[in-house]
Design a protein around this motif. Structure first.
Motif, PDB file in Angstrom:
ATOM      1  N   TRP A  19      30.583  38.258  53.717  1.00  0.00           N
ATOM      2  CA  TRP A  19      31.640  37.533  54.431  1.00  0.00           C
ATOM      3  C   TRP A  19      32.984  38.221  54.217  1.00  0.00           C
ATOM      4  O   TRP A  19      33.783  38.371  55.146  1.00  0.00           O
ATOM      5  CB  TRP A  19      31.711  36.093  53.923  1.00  0.00           C
ATOM      6  N   GLY A  20      33.220  38.623  52.972  1.00  0.00           N
ATOM      7  CA  GLY A  20      34.471  39.305  52.676  1.00  0.00           C
ATOM      8  C   GLY A  20      34.616  40.579  53.477  1.00  0.00           C
ATOM      9  O   GLY A  20      35.686  40.881  54.013  1.00  0.00           O
ATOM     10  N   LEU A  21      33.528  41.352  53.566  1.00  0.00           N
ATOM     11  CA  LEU A  21      33.556  42.591  54.341  1.00  0.00           C
ATOM     12  C   LEU A  21      33.834  42.306  55.817  1.00  0.00           C
ATOM     13  O   LEU A  21      34.591  43.038  56.471  1.00  0.00           O
ATOM     14  CB  LEU A  21      32.222  43.324  54.196  1.00  0.00           C
ATOM     15  N   PHE A  22      33.248  41.230  56.340  1.00  0.00           N
ATOM     16  CA  PHE A  22      33.482  40.856  57.740  1.00  0.00           C
ATOM     17  C   PHE A  22      34.966  40.591  57.993  1.00  0.00           C
ATOM     18  O   PHE A  22      35.556  41.104  58.958  1.00  0.00           O
ATOM     19  CB  PHE A  22      32.658  39.618  58.097  1.00  0.00           C
ATOM     20  N   PHE A  23      35.596  39.811  57.119  1.00  0.00           N
ATOM     21  CA  PHE A  23      37.015  39.492  57.317  1.00  0.00           C
ATOM     22  C   PHE A  23      37.890  40.729  57.125  1.00  0.00           C
ATOM     23  O   PHE A  23      38.921  40.866  57.790  1.00  0.00           O
ATOM     24  CB  PHE A  23      37.440  38.368  56.370  1.00  0.00           C
TER      25      PHE A  23
END
Length: 395
Positions: free
Chosen positions: A50-54
């Protein structure tokens, strides 16, 4: 101009952020019901993905000024979300800037909110290795060798227990395992910080500080007489414990006027990404970098401390090993770098750090052919570093 991202709508981003917040709450160790959250590598991977997506979404905004209005709009929405009474206060600083470095945000949230147990660290290690391997497997067939070569080139966990740390800001570009490398260094730093702060705040220490303050408020001739009587009692009883307690009391007498500022400094320090070798070298440089002008200035402003250190040197005589029985933080803060005691103390640290013969061995790292990374010697170097280098105005 409003939201302008070509691939995702404003409403979708807001909903995803709310989901991300829910996962961060779970990362704190508890579910919304108050029950303990289940930690495993799958959940850890999920939150970093999720962090990578944001990072990818908000990182694209920095590529062009055309997205300025999109950033303003999302920050306005986030401000409304985080200002709600039910929103977790520990996440109130969530913004487009933090989401652009979301994996760093996740890691710092994890460190500051959850006492990491073995099960948590195991899940984190497993997840980060799996993510790095998955990423490398998409680039070539021999991804295992590529992974090991990458670890070796970075001097990471396969080479030493706590490798040279890196800032979390740069973790993302070097792979997920690099994040764990940084985390282990931070955990050791925080453990030493907590341990030495506990010494300062211990009831026994506070009583000794109070006693030292009263004793050394008297003229030198009077407090010298007090310690001479103590020495007679110690000699009569042949008590090594008495020697250690007297050494501790004399060292505490050197810092009674700085007691509050020393505690405040210790509480304020944060992991600064230097490994023990780098800290050791900077501390050793103190012997060459401090001028006689500084010595004169310090002696002039701390005559009482100089008198106590002079008396302590005579009291210890050839029993310098007593300095290794007191708390590492006390030895660090009480002995200024211009004092002959500092040179003797640091010389012994140098002998042990280099693995040379010493009768005052405080760890088995040299015998086991290990780096001094998480041992008493490393902790004593760390204490000298944070007060004589990072807190030179206090030392």
């Amino acid at each position: 101009m409003g939201w302008r991202h070509p691939q995702i709508s404003m409403e979708e981003v807001v909903n995803l952020i709310k989901g991300f917040v829910d996962i961060l709450i779970l990362l704190s160790g508890y579910q919304s019901s108050g029950r303990i959250a289940h930690w495993d590598s799958h959940n850890v991977k999920k939150v970093f993905q999720w962090g990578l997506f944001f990072e990818q979404v908000f990182g694209s905004f920095s590529c062009s000024d055309d997205y300025a209005s999109s950033v303003e709009e999302i920050d306005a929405a986030l401000s409304e979300i985080t200002s709600a009474a039910s929103f977790p206060k520990g996440l109130a600083h969530l913004s487009s800037a933090t989401l652009a470095k979301a994996r760093r945000f996740v890691l710092e949230h994890l460190i500051h909110t959850l006492p990491l147990r073995d099960v948590h660290l195991r899940a984190l290690l497993t997840a980060t290795v799996e993510m790095d391997l998955e990423e490398l497997s998409e680039t070539g067939h021999d991804f295992l060798n590529a992974y090991f070569n990458k670890l070796k080139s970075q001097n990471t966990l396969l080479d030493q227990r706590i490798a040279p740390a890196t800032t979390t800001e740069n973790c993302g570009s070097d792979g997920f395992t690099r994040i764990v490398e940084w985390l282990l260094g931070s955990m050791t730093w925080n453990r030493w910080k907590s341990k030495n702060l506990s010494y300062f705040l211990d009831k026994r220490t506070i009583r000794l500080v109070s006693g030292a303050s009263m004793i050394f408020s008297a003229p030198k001739i009077q407090w010298v007489q007090i310690f001479e009587r103590l020495n007679l009692n110690i000699s009569a009883g042949s008590s090594d414990d008495g020697l250690c307690e007297t050494t501790e009391l004399l060292l505490l007498g050197c810092i009674t006027s700085r007691w509050t500022s020393l505690i405040e400094h210790l509480m304020s320090i944060s992991h600064d990404y230097k490994n023990i070798l780098e800290q050791y070298n900077e501390v050793c440089n103190l012997l060459h970098g401090r001028s006689t002008d500084l010595k004169s200035k310090q002696e002039a402003t701390c005559t009482k401390g100089s008198d106590i250190l002079e008396y302590l040197s005579g009291f210890l005589g050839n029993q310098m090993y007593q300095l290794w029985k007191v708390s590492p933080v006390l030895a660090a803060v009480a002995i200024p770098s211009w004092s002959p005691l500092f040179r003797l103390y640091l010389s012994e640290i140098q002998i042990q750090f280099q693995g040379d013969f010493s009768t005052m061995r405080c760890c088995n790292c040299a015998n086991d052919k290990k780096e001094h990374n998480d041992c008493e010697l490393a902790e004593r170097i760390w204490c000298l570093y944070i007060f004589h280098v990072n807190g030179s105005h206090l030392a």
